[in-house]
Design an enzyme around this catalytic site. Structure first.
Site, PDB file in Angstrom:
ATOM      1  N   ASP A 117      22.914  34.126  32.795  1.00 16.28           N
ATOM      2  CA  ASP A 117      24.092  33.686  33.565  1.00 16.28           C
ATOM      3  C   ASP A 117      23.808  33.587  35.073  1.00 16.28           C
ATOM      4  OD1 ASP A 117      25.325  33.916  31.124  1.00 16.28           O
ATOM      5  OD2 ASP A 117      26.156  35.897  31.527  1.00 16.28           O
ATOM      6  N   GLY A 153      26.941  44.702  33.319  1.00 18.53           N
ATOM      7  CA  GLY A 153      27.406  45.956  32.708  1.00 18.53           C
ATOM      8  C   GLY A 153      26.335  47.024  32.798  1.00 18.53           C
TER       9      GLY A 153
HETATM   10  O1  F6P Z   1      25.579  37.332  29.396  1.00 21.00           O
HETATM   11  C1  F6P Z   1      24.843  36.511  28.581  1.00 21.00           C
HETATM   12  C2  F6P Z   1      25.732  35.812  27.582  1.00 21.00           C
HETATM   13  O2  F6P Z   1      24.913  35.005  26.748  1.00 21.00           O
HETATM   14  C3  F6P Z   1      26.852  35.002  28.183  1.00 21.00           C
HETATM   15  O3  F6P Z   1      26.426  33.753  28.651  1.00 21.00           O
HETATM   16  C4  F6P Z   1      27.801  34.928  27.010  1.00 21.00           C
HETATM   17  O4  F6P Z   1      29.133  34.775  27.460  1.00 21.00           O
HETATM   18  C5  F6P Z   1      27.633  36.269  26.361  1.00 21.00           C
HETATM   19  O5  F6P Z   1      26.371  36.762  26.768  1.00 21.00           O
HETATM   20  C6  F6P Z   1      27.666  36.243  24.852  1.00 21.00           C
HETATM   21  O6  F6P Z   1      27.654  37.548  24.422  1.00 21.00           O
HETATM   22  P1  F6P Z   1      27.293  38.021  22.947  1.00 21.00           P
HETATM   23  O7  F6P Z   1      25.814  37.901  22.771  1.00 21.00           O
HETATM   24  O8  F6P Z   1      27.751  39.421  22.902  1.00 21.00           O
HETATM   25  O9  F6P Z   1      28.019  37.099  22.011  1.00 21.00           O
END
Ligand code: F6P
Length: 358
Positions: free
Chosen positions: A137, A114
């Site tokens: 990721d 993003g």
């Molecule tokens: O992109 C990193 C990540 O930890 C992903 O693995 C996971 O799906 C997402 O972010 C979780 O997002 P948040 O911290 O907004 O819950």
């Protein structure tokens, strides 16, 4: 005078501080001009609302090993970046105005998918931008590796290691849910490192019959336990056939908190064996970066410093075929790097007897 703005955006990860330290150290050690470092707080929000603090080399000392980000982070969805905020502020215009008001020479932006879309937009709007690839990721296009990934592999692996001993004692089936958003890099690597028997990743939709087959085959051959590493984005063959809308509707109406619970429930019902679920969640993003990430992020930071000194902007500093490379931002933004289901590593995992449920 060189004026550098810096921000960390999106979900945090290990080695963000190490990467920023790398940039600043390489600038302080090699720049003949005086330096001013503007640290924008909490991601793009800091740039939009002019929320920043002035930093010196001292602020970056002692942070190589510290997780999180000294600048704070937040998610500022690209989808709504061109929409005015609740007070009618044009966010893109506000970022540009703050950049010009502070007479910045460039912005160093650390982030994932993003973040790169917005960074590329700022580049298109005429700002000088350099980015660094962060995410556990490892799904960022244009780079073989992102920092944070190896640290998260270490953490997810140690979870699977711990589960292994208790699974063996009790003769249970365990599902360990691994992060990774829509891709399976983290689950594949942690799963292989932790000796998982079944690995489910988004790139290879699973067939429940095949999973049951593998579990039963293990039981029949005297293995009392089975470890299943499930990516949070794993999807069944049936669900993979649904449209995005239909799948989202299914998830919204599901009684399972996540795919792991659905997999566990089906195995328990069909085999009659006890199944437990472990979800390490955000732990995987926390703590001190592993040595690989410390070195990797420092190298990327140093190369970003070099690009700034050479006045080369509009690039992500990435890693391709074991070399640090500069990748044009337009080649990165808006693309997702996924695992190839036919990749050699997957073929090798299959040769080791690991099932992907396909
Ligand atoms: O992109 C990193 C990540 O930890 C992903 O693995 C996971 O799906 C997402 O972010 C979780 O997002 P948040 O911290 O907004 O819950």
């Amino acid at each position: 005078m060189k004026r550098i703005g810096m921000l960390t955006s999106g979900g945090d990860c290990q080695a963000l501080n190490a990467a920023m330290r790398g940039v600043v150290k390489s600038l302080y050690n090699n720049c003949k001009d005086d330096l001013e470092i503007y640290g924008f707080l909490n991601g793009y929000k800091g740039l939009i609302y002019g929320d920043f603090k002035m930093l010196t080399g001292r602020d970056f000392s002692g942070i190589l090993t510290i997780g999180g980000t000294i600048l704070g982070s937040s998610r500022t969805p690209f989808k709504t970046i061109k929409e005015p905020d609740e007070n009618g502020l044009d966010k893109v215009e506000a970022m540009k105005q703050n950049y010009y008001k502070l007479k910045l020479d460039c912005l160093v932006i650390l982030g994932g998918n993003g973040t790169h879309k917005t960074a590329n937009l700022l580049r298109q709007e005429g700002l000088n931008v350099i980015t660094l690839p962060k995410t556990i990721d490892n799904d960022l296009y244009g780079t073989d590796m992102t920092f944070g990934f190896q640290s998260a592999v270490d953490l997810a692996t140690s979870v699977i290691d711990c589960i292994h001993t208790t699974a063996a004692s009790h003769g249970r089936i365990f599902v360990v849910e691994v992060m990774g958003h829509k891709v399976g890099y983290l689950t594949l690597n942690a799963g292989m490192a932790g000796g998982a028997d079944i690995i489910l990743i988004p790139e290879i939709p699973y067939d429940m019959d095949k999973i049951i087959e593998k579990v039963e085959q293990r039981m029949e051959t005297g293995n009392r336990f089975t470890i299943i590493a499930v990516a949070e984005g794993a999807i069944s063959k049936e669900d993979a056939k649904l449209s995005k809308k239909e799948y989202q509707k299914k998830l919204a109406n599901s009684t399972y908190p996540s795919v792991s619970y659905e997999v566990a429930d089906q195995i328990q019902k069909r085999t009659g064996h006890e199944v437990r679920v472990t979800v390490p969640g955000h732990m995987q993003r926390g703590g001190s970066p592993c040595p690989y990430d410390r070195v990797f992020a420092s190298r990327l930071g140093a190369e970003a410093g070099k690009l700034i000194l050479e006045g080369e902007y509009g690039f992500m500093v990435g890693y391709k075929n074991r070399e640090i490379v500069k990748v044009p931002l337009e080649d990165v933004a808006g693309k997702l790097k996924m695992l190839d289901p036919d990749a050699t590593i997957i073929q090798e995992a299959k040769m080791l007897g690991i099932s992907f449920g396909d």
